[in-house]
Design a protein around this motif. Structure first.
Motif, PDB file in Angstrom:
ATOM      1  N   ARG A  76       0.830  -1.205   0.000  1.00 32.94           N
ATOM      2  CA  ARG A  76       0.000   0.000   0.000  1.00 32.94           C
ATOM      3  C   ARG A  76       0.869   1.263   0.000  1.00 32.94           C
ATOM      4  N   GLU A  77       1.961   1.225   0.751  1.00 32.16           N
ATOM      5  CA  GLU A  77       2.812   2.413   0.886  1.00 32.16           C
ATOM      6  C   GLU A  77       3.800   2.557  -0.264  1.00 32.16           C
ATOM      7  N   ASP A  78       4.448   1.456  -0.655  1.00 29.11           N
ATOM      8  CA  ASP A  78       5.532   1.540  -1.643  1.00 29.11           C
ATOM      9  C   ASP A  78       5.059   1.426  -3.088  1.00 29.11           C
ATOM     10  N   GLU A  79       4.004   0.697  -3.338  1.00 26.30           N
ATOM     11  CA  GLU A  79       3.474   0.479  -4.696  1.00 26.30           C
ATOM     12  C   GLU A  79       1.956   0.663  -4.694  1.00 26.30           C
ATOM     13  N   PRO A  80       1.479   1.877  -4.403  1.00 30.10           N
ATOM     14  CA  PRO A  80       0.039   2.065  -4.243  1.00 30.10           C
ATOM     15  C   PRO A  80      -0.787   1.704  -5.481  1.00 30.10           C
ATOM     16  N   ALA A  81      -0.270   1.950  -6.680  1.00 25.93           N
ATOM     17  CA  ALA A  81      -1.034   1.629  -7.891  1.00 25.93           C
ATOM     18  C   ALA A  81      -1.189   0.116  -8.055  1.00 25.93           C
ATOM     19  N   GLY A  82      -0.107  -0.625  -7.859  1.00 27.69           N
ATOM     20  CA  GLY A  82      -0.170  -2.087  -7.939  1.00 27.69           C
ATOM     21  C   GLY A  82      -1.036  -2.674  -6.842  1.00 27.69           C
ATOM     22  N   TRP A  83      -0.939  -2.098  -5.655  1.00 29.55           N
ATOM     23  CA  TRP A  83      -1.751  -2.555  -4.532  1.00 29.55           C
ATOM     24  C   TRP A  83      -3.234  -2.310  -4.820  1.00 29.55           C
ATOM     25  N   ALA A  84      -3.556  -1.128  -5.338  1.00 29.25           N
ATOM     26  CA  ALA A  84      -4.951  -0.800  -5.655  1.00 29.25           C
ATOM     27  C   ALA A  84      -5.490  -1.725  -6.747  1.00 29.25           C
ATOM     28  N   MET A  85      -4.671  -2.017  -7.761  1.00 28.54           N
ATOM     29  CA  MET A  85      -5.097  -2.934  -8.817  1.00 28.54           C
ATOM     30  C   MET A  85      -5.355  -4.331  -8.245  1.00 28.54           C
ATOM     31  N   SER A  86      -4.481  -4.759  -7.344  1.00 28.82           N
ATOM     32  CA  SER A  86      -4.671  -6.062  -6.702  1.00 28.82           C
ATOM     33  C   SER A  86      -5.951  -6.066  -5.870  1.00 28.82           C
ATOM     34  N   GLN A  87      -6.227  -4.974  -5.181  1.00 23.83           N
ATOM     35  CA  GLN A  87      -7.465  -4.868  -4.402  1.00 23.83           C
ATOM     36  C   GLN A  87      -8.694  -4.937  -5.318  1.00 23.83           C
ATOM     37  N   THR A  88      -8.622  -4.234  -6.450  1.00 22.68           N
ATOM     38  CA  THR A  88      -9.737  -4.256  -7.394  1.00 22.68           C
ATOM     39  C   THR A  88      -9.972  -5.673  -7.905  1.00 22.68           C
ATOM     40  N   ASN A  89      -8.898  -6.356  -8.295  1.00 25.13           N
ATOM     41  CA  ASN A  89      -9.025  -7.726  -8.781  1.00 25.13           C
ATOM     42  C   ASN A  89      -9.507  -8.667  -7.683  1.00 25.13           C
ATOM     43  N   LEU A  90      -9.093  -8.419  -6.460  1.00 24.48           N
ATOM     44  CA  LEU A  90      -9.572  -9.206  -5.331  1.00 24.48           C
ATOM     45  C   LEU A  90     -11.083  -9.010  -5.160  1.00 24.48           C
ATOM     46  N   GLY A  91     -11.541  -7.776  -5.337  1.00 28.87           N
ATOM     47  CA  GLY A  91     -12.973  -7.516  -5.283  1.00 28.87           C
ATOM     48  C   GLY A  91     -13.733  -8.302  -6.336  1.00 28.87           C
ATOM     49  N   LEU A  92     -13.153  -8.378  -7.543  1.00 29.90           N
ATOM     50  CA  LEU A  92     -13.789  -9.158  -8.617  1.00 29.90           C
ATOM     51  C   LEU A  92     -13.840 -10.643  -8.268  1.00 29.90           C
ATOM     52  N   VAL A  93     -12.768 -11.153  -7.665  1.00 31.04           N
ATOM     53  CA  VAL A  93     -12.747 -12.559  -7.255  1.00 31.04           C
ATOM     54  C   VAL A  93     -13.836 -12.807  -6.208  1.00 31.04           C
ATOM     55  N   TYR A  94     -13.933 -11.926  -5.233  1.00 24.63           N
ATOM     56  CA  TYR A  94     -14.946 -12.109  -4.185  1.00 24.63           C
ATOM     57  C   TYR A  94     -16.362 -12.021  -4.748  1.00 24.63           C
ATOM     58  N   ARG A  95     -16.574 -11.139  -5.723  1.00 25.51           N
ATOM     59  CA  ARG A  95     -17.901 -11.080  -6.356  1.00 25.51           C
ATOM     60  C   ARG A  95     -18.202 -12.371  -7.098  1.00 25.51           C
ATOM     61  N   SER A  96     -17.210 -12.934  -7.755  1.00 21.41           N
ATOM     62  CA  SER A  96     -17.394 -14.224  -8.428  1.00 21.41           C
ATOM     63  C   SER A  96     -17.694 -15.321  -7.410  1.00 21.41           C
ATOM     64  N   LEU A  97     -16.967 -15.311  -6.312  1.00 25.46           N
ATOM     65  CA  LEU A  97     -17.221 -16.301  -5.263  1.00 25.46           C
ATOM     66  C   LEU A  97     -18.617 -16.137  -4.667  1.00 25.46           C
ATOM     67  N   ALA A  98     -19.079 -14.905  -4.574  1.00 20.87           N
ATOM     68  CA  ALA A  98     -20.410 -14.655  -4.009  1.00 20.87           C
ATOM     69  C   ALA A  98     -21.504 -15.294  -4.857  1.00 20.87           C
ATOM     70  N   ARG A  99     -21.244 -15.464  -6.149  1.00 22.05           N
ATOM     71  CA  ARG A  99     -22.228 -16.122  -7.017  1.00 22.05           C
ATOM     72  C   ARG A  99     -22.263 -17.630  -6.775  1.00 22.05           C
ATOM     73  N   GLN A 100     -21.228 -18.142  -6.100  1.00 24.85           N
ATOM     74  CA  GLN A 100     -21.119 -19.585  -5.949  1.00 24.85           C
ATOM     75  C   GLN A 100     -21.221 -20.077  -4.506  1.00 24.85           C
ATOM     76  N   GLU A 101     -20.817 -19.256  -3.562  1.00 30.19           N
ATOM     77  CA  GLU A 101     -20.793 -19.697  -2.169  1.00 30.19           C
ATOM     78  C   GLU A 101     -20.833 -18.488  -1.242  1.00 30.19           C
ATOM     79  N   SER A 102     -21.268 -18.688  -0.049  1.00 29.42           N
ATOM     80  CA  SER A 102     -21.200 -17.686   1.014  1.00 29.42           C
ATOM     81  C   SER A 102     -21.391 -16.258   0.495  1.00 29.42           C
ATOM     82  N   LYS A 103     -22.555 -16.021  -0.064  1.00 23.10           N
ATOM     83  CA  LYS A 103     -22.826 -14.758  -0.749  1.00 23.10           C
ATOM     84  C   LYS A 103     -22.544 -13.535   0.127  1.00 23.10           C
TER      85      LYS A 103
END
Length: 185
Positions: A29-56
């Motif tokens: 978050r501190e040293d590579e904020p753009a990469g960290w933010a992109m990873s967070q965004t992609n993590l959000g997409l993964v969790y949304r995909s998981l929500a369609r399949q389990e533990s919504k």
């Protein structure tokens, strides 16, 4: 993530989750904020995909938190498109949570996020993002109108979707529209 989503394979999605969490060790978050933010965004997409399949509920909450984290390190002023896409993703996750729980406060947050996204994307400049955001805007209004029993919100949702369809028809079938415009003159 997409392969796990397409195959409805929670194992692949969980591996994507683990990979993204490992990436955030490198992209801090501190040293590579753009990469960290992109990873967070992609993590959000993964969790949304998981929500369609389990533990919504649990996965939607994780997606919402990831998108909010990403927004903390994505500057609207310098990265307006990325910021708007994250806002749109946040709005969609909040909409799903609001539909699941019937929580009007969550839907109000979804509406605020989508309104913010729409301030940054135009139909002509960012057509795909504008289309997605307009569709989400209409869906949020529809859900809120249904929960409130408010015909004015339902009518507003219909107007948003009608505008979207009109815009899509103009761009999807430009020759037909040109002929129609000549016939209307």
């Amino acid at each position: 993530r997409m392969l796990g989503d397409l195959k409805r394979d929670t194992g692949l999605l969980r591996r994507a989750e683990a990979s993204l969490k490992n990436a955030m060790i490198v992209f801090t978050r501190e040293d590579e904020p753009a990469g960290w933010a992109m990873s967070q965004t992609n993590l959000g997409l993964v969790y949304r995909s998981l929500a369609r399949q389990e533990s919504k509920s649990e996965n939607l909450a994780a997606a919402i938190a990831a998108y909010r984290n990403a927004l903390e390190k994505t500057a609207r002023e310098t990265e307006p498109l990325s910021w708007a896409v994250i806002q749109n993703n946040l709005a969609e996750a909040l909409l799903t949570q609001g539909e699941l729980t019937g929580d009007k406060t969550v839907l109000t947050q979804a509406l605020a996020a989508i309104d913010a996204a729409l301030e940054e994307v135009s139909q002509t400049q960012f057509r795909q993002q504008w289309t997605s955001a307009q569709n989400n805007h209409g869906n949020i209004l529809l859900t809120r109108g249904e929960l409130d029993g408010d015909p004015s919100k339902l009518e507003e949702a219909a107007r948003v979707h009608e505008r979207l369809l009109t815009a899509l028809n103009r761009t999807e079938a430009p020759l037909e529209n040109k002929s129609q415009e000549r016939n209307d003159e």
